[in-house]
Each structure stands twice: as C-alpha cells, then as structure tokens.
Design a protein around this motif. Sequence first.
Motif, PDB file in Angstrom:
ATOM      1  N   ARG A 282       4.529  -7.948   6.127  1.00 14.19           N
ATOM      2  CA  ARG A 282       5.609  -7.104   6.659  1.00 14.19           C
ATOM      3  C   ARG A 282       5.980  -7.456   8.093  1.00 14.19           C
ATOM      4  O   ARG A 282       7.134  -7.357   8.469  1.00 14.19           O
ATOM      5  CB  ARG A 282       5.213  -5.631   6.588  1.00 14.19           C
ATOM      6  CG  ARG A 282       5.245  -5.068   5.200  1.00 14.19           C
ATOM      7  CD  ARG A 282       5.059  -3.569   5.260  1.00 14.19           C
ATOM      8  NE  ARG A 282       5.057  -3.019   3.915  1.00 14.19           N
ATOM      9  CZ  ARG A 282       5.396  -1.775   3.652  1.00 14.19           C
ATOM     10  NH1 ARG A 282       5.754  -0.959   4.610  1.00 14.19           N
ATOM     11  NH2 ARG A 282       5.358  -1.341   2.415  1.00 14.19           N
TER      12      ARG A 282
ATOM     13  N   GLU B 267      -0.837  -7.215   3.425  1.00 19.87           N
ATOM     14  CA  GLU B 267       0.481  -6.585   3.406  1.00 19.87           C
ATOM     15  C   GLU B 267       1.021  -6.397   4.821  1.00 19.87           C
ATOM     16  O   GLU B 267       2.212  -6.575   5.061  1.00 19.87           O
ATOM     17  CB  GLU B 267       0.428  -5.244   2.692  1.00 19.87           C
ATOM     18  CG  GLU B 267       1.758  -4.526   2.723  1.00 19.87           C
ATOM     19  CD  GLU B 267       2.293  -4.193   1.356  1.00 19.87           C
ATOM     20  OE1 GLU B 267       3.504  -3.969   1.275  1.00 19.87           O
ATOM     21  OE2 GLU B 267       1.524  -4.165   0.401  1.00 19.87           O
TER      22      GLU B 267
ATOM     23  N   LEU C 109      -1.950   0.409   4.108  1.00 15.98           N
ATOM     24  CA  LEU C 109      -1.688  -1.011   3.887  1.00 15.98           C
ATOM     25  C   LEU C 109      -2.899  -1.810   4.322  1.00 15.98           C
ATOM     26  O   LEU C 109      -3.458  -1.564   5.387  1.00 15.98           O
ATOM     27  CB  LEU C 109      -0.469  -1.465   4.695  1.00 15.98           C
ATOM     28  CG  LEU C 109       0.829  -0.696   4.489  1.00 15.98           C
ATOM     29  CD1 LEU C 109       1.907  -1.220   5.439  1.00 15.98           C
ATOM     30  CD2 LEU C 109       1.283  -0.790   3.054  1.00 15.98           C
TER      31      LEU C 109
ATOM     32  N   GLU D  41       1.133   3.049   6.598  1.00 11.31           N
ATOM     33  CA  GLU D  41       2.447   2.442   6.394  1.00 11.31           C
ATOM     34  C   GLU D  41       3.461   3.003   7.385  1.00 11.31           C
ATOM     35  O   GLU D  41       4.273   2.265   7.935  1.00 11.31           O
ATOM     36  CB  GLU D  41       2.912   2.700   4.960  1.00 11.31           C
ATOM     37  CG  GLU D  41       4.278   2.094   4.654  1.00 11.31           C
ATOM     38  CD  GLU D  41       4.727   2.366   3.243  1.00 11.31           C
ATOM     39  OE1 GLU D  41       5.236   1.422   2.611  1.00 11.31           O
ATOM     40  OE2 GLU D  41       4.588   3.518   2.776  1.00 11.31           O
TER      41      GLU D  41
END
Length: 69
Positions: A14, A10, A6, A46
């Motif tokens: 998140r 992002e 990521l 991630e």
Amino acid sequence: MTHIILRLPEVKARTGLSRSTIYLRIAEGDFPRSVSLGGRAVGWLESDIDQWLADKIESSRVGDPCPRV
C-alpha cells in the motif's frame, strides 16, 4: 467499529515503502506504530495507514500551483 489489521506485506504494497524504511520512519516518528499481535507478530491498523497516506498526499500538494484533477 471493526478494526482491520494489515500485516507487513500489505503495508509495503500500500505504501510502496520497504521494510527497513517503514521501521526507520517509525523510529523517526513519521509512520504509524505497529500493534503487537502476540509473540513476534505485529500489524498495523488499516485506518492508521490510510490516514498516513492521505496526510502524505495532502502535504505533497500544499502550495502546488498546478492542481490535479
């Protein structure tokens, strides 16, 4: 096993954290370290971000007298 990287936008989306807060927490040891992608590019695994979020959720609910459904 496939690793998904990521990028910062992002990770910010998140976690709800700003760029400066992410780097501050990395320095404090309270956020996953980034992975160098070469040059000036970095990313985060991630799975590391998902685990960090799960840990934060769990620690926020420890001792909570009103369990959530």
